[in-house]
Design an enzyme around this catalytic site. Structure first.
Site, PDB file in Angstrom:
ATOM      1  CB  CYS A  50       5.438 -15.430 -39.943  1.00 51.38           C
ATOM      2  SG  CYS A  50       5.944 -17.096 -39.426  1.00 51.38           S
ATOM      3  CG  HIS A  84       3.721 -16.422 -35.838  1.00 51.42           C
ATOM      4  ND1 HIS A  84       3.592 -16.248 -37.198  1.00 51.42           N
ATOM      5  CD2 HIS A  84       3.504 -15.194 -35.285  1.00 51.42           C
ATOM      6  CE1 HIS A  84       3.287 -14.976 -37.469  1.00 51.42           C
ATOM      7  NE2 HIS A  84       3.238 -14.323 -36.323  1.00 51.42           N
ATOM      8  CG  ASN A 144       2.358 -10.599 -35.595  1.00 51.94           C
ATOM      9  OD1 ASN A 144       2.973 -11.345 -36.340  1.00 51.94           O
ATOM     10  ND2 ASN A 144       1.323 -11.008 -34.899  1.00 51.94           N
TER      11      ASN A 144
END
Length: 449
Positions: free
Chosen positions: A76, A369, A390
């Site tokens: 991520c 994250h 995202n």
């Protein structure tokens, strides 16, 4: 320190009988038990009272390219950082869609992390495997996760390439098996290197390390593909105009479109713990990827100041890389993080949240994250919701975009990357002072994945 005499008492039958009596006397428990038989806990405790504030309209918003998908990997932080850079490239070239190869960056990150860990093991060669620092490094090993400064270190050394130049493979999109093999090789190296040291053969350790690093490099080539050394950049802009720029290397491509501008970005954190006074800069021992690269650096600031800097950067049309804990109070289908939308107290008689300081101190929460902030809604000057790009694909959330409430932001956002031009002179000066070293297991040393 005061000594406390604590006795370890077993659970008695009388105690269980008392628990049963109290439980059965409350009819609410039967209702909750029935509901949980066929429903998730999060669904049962969901409270719709806050839905009025959770809509995808924002007073400050930066329009961005379509979302990406990290798939079954913990990259991520790479995806989020690439999203920051690709917006600059797409704007300059008038592109409707563009991706930087996340696979290319992950390849060299894994290689550099492996070298860093092998070198750290040699540095700790005198320690037994259960000594805390060495044990921490061996247990955590090489993972997909990372930090902003790790990204900077990789792209400054190896450059970047468009995604079509080094595409995804099955292994780059699903890294579990290759991670297991890499860490097995590294732990095997630790065992063999310590044996050589104990036998007085420490001069053989560098060659052993080189042999293991070559095995890891070969595994990465087989799994992720061969990184390009030279390529042509072809694209068609929004107006349908085709262009080709020939003979790029990954480094010249990076220098052409990013260059030294990446050095203008710094990591700010919000860690309201007693061991980390605000307006000071910190680093974490034994945490990095490129040995000769920049150390992981965090400037600790109060949350109000963190929000102020993020909003200023968004207002200037630039998205913000940030790190948070996405473990709790989330609806992946709707794409919403909001702690006020989950009522554990009514169902169970307790809540799971306590102060941010204590959640950090007692390992309840930490950054895990990284994503990109693309907007914020200001209600009478106060942010009540934030828009997120995202990297979980377009099938979840609102076509891949997510949102978090202002209250959730305060509790679970720990880090953001800000252009230094928005900092005060005192904040900039704090970054020039010797970094305060934190333990390898400090919560501010966790990696986003």
């Amino acid at each position: 320190m005061k000594n406390i005499d604590i006795k370890f008492n077993s659970i008695s039958m009388d105690e269980l009988s008392s628990f049963d009596k109290d439980y059965l006397s409350n009819t609410k428990n039967a209702i909750v038990r029935h509901a949980l038989t066929k429903n998730d806990i999060s669904s049962v405790v969901y409270d719709a009272k806050n839905e009025g504030d959770m809509n995808f309209d924002f007073s400050v918003e930066v329009k961005t390219l379509p979302v990406c998908n990290q798939k079954q990997s913990g990259r991520c932080w790479i995806f989020a950082a690439c999203n920051v850079l690709r917006e600059k490239i797409a704007k300059e070239l008038n592109l409707e869609n563009f991706e930087i190869s996340q696979n290319y960056i992950a390849f060299y990150d894994k290689l550099e992390k492996s070298n860093y860990l092998l070198s750290s093991i040699i540095d700790l060669i005198k320690n037994s495997p259960d000594e805390r620092v060495l044990m921490h490094l061996l247990v955590n090993g090489v993972s997909d996760g990372g930090q902003w400064d790790m990204f900077t270190n990789i792209v400054k050394k190896y450059g970047i390439v468009p995604k079509n130049v080094m595409k995804e493979t099955k292994q780059s999109s699903g890294t579990r098996e290759s991670n297991i093999l890499i860490n097995s090789l590294i732990r095997q190296f630790a065992a063999n290197a310590q044996k050589l040291y104990e036998e007085g053969k420490e001069k053989e350790i560098p060659q052993l390390k080189e042999n293991v690093l070559f095995k890891i490099y070969s595994l990465l080539l087989n799994s992720f593909g061969v990184p390009p050394k030279k390529f042509d950049f072809e694209y068609t802009d929004k107006d349908g105009k085709y262009e080709i720029i020939k003979d790029f290397t990954p480094k010249t491509f990076f220098d052409r479109f990013v260059g030294d501008s990446i050095d203008e970005y710094v990591s700010i954190i919000n860690s309201p713990t007693k061991d980390k006074p605000y307006y000071k800069a910190y680093t974490i021992e034994y945490l990095n990827n490129v040995i000769e690269g920049k150390p992981i650096t965090h400037l600790n600031l109060p949350m109000d100041r963190v929000k102020e800097l993020i909003i200023e950067q968004l207002k200037n049309g630039e998205i913000v890389w940030f790190g948070s804990d996405v473990s709790n109070y989330r609806d992946r289908e709707l794409g919403i993080w909001d702690d006020l939308s989950y009522d554990y107290m009514s169902a169970f008689g307790f809540d799971i949240k306590f102060s941010k300081e204590k959640m950090l101190d007692y390992h309840e929460s930490c950054m895990n994250h990284a994503m990109v902030l693309t907007g914020v809604n200001l209600k009478e000057g106060v942010p009540n919701r934030w828009k997120i790009e995202n990297s979980w694909g377009s099938e979840s959330g609102n076509k891949g975009y997510y949102m978090m409430s202002g209250n959730w932001f305060d509790s679970y956002v720990y880090q953001a990357v800000i252009n230094k031009k928005y900092l005060t002179e005192d904040e900039k000066k704090a970054l020039t002072k010797p970094l305060i070293k934190l333990s390898p297991w400090d919560p501010m040393g966790t990696l986003a994945d």
